[in-house]
Design an enzyme around this catalytic site. Structure first.
Site, PDB file in Angstrom:
ATOM      1  CG  HIS A  27      -0.232  -0.196   2.520  1.00 61.91           C
ATOM      2  ND1 HIS A  27       0.317  -1.417   2.886  1.00 61.91           N
ATOM      3  CD2 HIS A  27       0.054   0.664   3.535  1.00 61.91           C
ATOM      4  CE1 HIS A  27       0.891  -1.286   4.079  1.00 61.91           C
ATOM      5  NE2 HIS A  27       0.749  -0.036   4.478  1.00 61.91           N
ATOM      6  CB  CYS A  35       7.444  -1.134   0.460  1.00 61.23           C
ATOM      7  SG  CYS A  35       9.182  -1.051   0.922  1.00 61.23           S
ATOM      8  N   GLY A  36       6.916   1.590   1.261  1.00 67.60           N
ATOM      9  CA  GLY A  36       7.037   2.956   1.758  1.00 67.60           C
ATOM     10  C   GLY A  36       8.446   3.502   1.619  1.00 67.60           C
ATOM     11  CB  THR A  37      11.455   2.770   3.283  1.00 64.51           C
ATOM     12  OG1 THR A  37      11.333   1.355   3.521  1.00 64.51           O
ATOM     13  CG2 THR A  37      10.761   3.538   4.404  1.00 64.51           C
ATOM     14  N   GLY A  38      11.213   1.217   0.386  1.00 67.79           N
ATOM     15  CA  GLY A  38      12.025   0.346  -0.468  1.00 67.79           C
ATOM     16  C   GLY A  38      12.844  -0.649   0.348  1.00 67.79           C
ATOM     17  CB  ILE A  39      14.090  -0.567   3.806  1.00 70.12           C
ATOM     18  CG1 ILE A  39      14.821   0.757   3.537  1.00 70.12           C
ATOM     19  CG2 ILE A  39      14.935  -1.468   4.707  1.00 70.12           C
ATOM     20  CD1 ILE A  39      16.145   0.625   2.855  1.00 70.12           C
ATOM     21  N   GLY A  40      11.900  -2.681   3.207  1.00 69.57           N
ATOM     22  CA  GLY A  40      11.269  -3.971   3.491  1.00 69.57           C
ATOM     23  C   GLY A  40      11.260  -4.860   2.254  1.00 69.57           C
ATOM     24  CG  MET A  41       8.946  -3.883  -1.291  1.00 75.15           C
ATOM     25  SD  MET A  41       7.974  -5.387  -1.559  1.00 75.15           S
ATOM     26  CE  MET A  41       6.398  -4.643  -2.035  1.00 75.15           C
ATOM     27  NE  ARG A  92      36.473  -3.086 -11.229  1.00 78.05           N
ATOM     28  CZ  ARG A  92      36.188  -2.617 -12.437  1.00 78.05           C
ATOM     29  NH1 ARG A  92      36.459  -3.332 -13.526  1.00 78.05           N
ATOM     30  NH2 ARG A  92      35.626  -1.435 -12.589  1.00 78.05           N
TER      31      ARG A  92
HETATM   32  C1  RB5 Z   1       4.144  -0.024   5.535  1.00 84.81           C
HETATM   33  O1  RB5 Z   1       3.600   0.853   6.442  1.00 84.81           O
HETATM   34  C2  RB5 Z   1       5.660   0.129   5.478  1.00 84.81           C
HETATM   35  O2  RB5 Z   1       6.226  -0.409   6.617  1.00 84.81           O
HETATM   36  C3  RB5 Z   1       6.203  -0.521   4.239  1.00 84.81           C
HETATM   37  O3  RB5 Z   1       5.628   0.074   3.114  1.00 84.81           O
HETATM   38  C4  RB5 Z   1       7.695  -0.417   4.006  1.00 84.81           C
HETATM   39  O4  RB5 Z   1       8.139   0.898   4.124  1.00 84.81           O
HETATM   40  C5  RB5 Z   1       8.531  -1.354   4.738  1.00 84.81           C
HETATM   41  O5  RB5 Z   1       9.762  -1.359   4.600  1.00 84.81           O
END
Ligand code: RB5
Length: 143
Positions: free
Chosen positions: A8, A64-70, A132
């Site tokens: 989302h 995702c919100g930050t790209g980090i979780g993905m 390399r």
């Molecule tokens: C959802 O609220 C948020 O945690 C997700 O989009 C993402 O940023 C996780 O890394």
């Protein structure tokens, strides 16, 4: 085909990106989510990473919100090199040096114009093929 997924937090940017790539004639497949209702990003990361791993998609994009979780979730899949990117230099470098096969973007951290530019650079930059870099990438998969 380019595999694309979001949660989302990345849904709005994903809609912009799908439209942008369609305008360029780039074939995409949307693996969801399909609304701004709250959902869990790992399922979408796994779906896109699976399509890339199986060779059904040449490259993937996850938002995702930050790209980090993905990126954390996608990088659990062997053979996946997912890069969370928020600038144009890194978009180019991660294709040339890391042969990154999934781009992760933050829908809440990167403005839409910059995000589309990053995606264009990522999708159009080839791996350098330098020994390399290939050697280092092979080392990532070693036990
Ligand atoms: C959802 O609220 C948020 O945690 C997700 O989009 C993402 O940023 C996780 O890394």
């Amino acid at each position: 085909m380019i595999a694309i997924g979001s949660d989302h937090g990345g849904y709005a940017l994903k809609q912009e990106l799908l439209q942008h790539l369609a305008g360029q004639g780039v074939e995409t497949k949307d693996f969801g989510c399909y609304s701004e209702a709250s959902c869990d990003y790992p399922a979408y990361a796994k779906a896109v990473a699976g399509a890339v791993k199986r060779g059904e998609a040449q490259l993937g994009i996850l938002i995702c919100g930050t790209g980090i979780g993905m990126s954390i979730a996608a990088n659990k899949i062997p053979g996946i090199r997912a890069a969370a990117v928020s600038d144009c230099f890194t978009a180019k470098a991660t294709r040339e040096h890391n042969d990154a096969n999934i781009l992760c973007l933050g829908g809440r951290t990167v403005g839409p114009e910059l995000a589309l530019m990053i995606a264009d650079i990522f999708l159009s930059t080839p791996f350098s093929g330098a020994e390399r870099h290939a050697r280092r990438i092979a080392q990532i998969e070693e036990e």
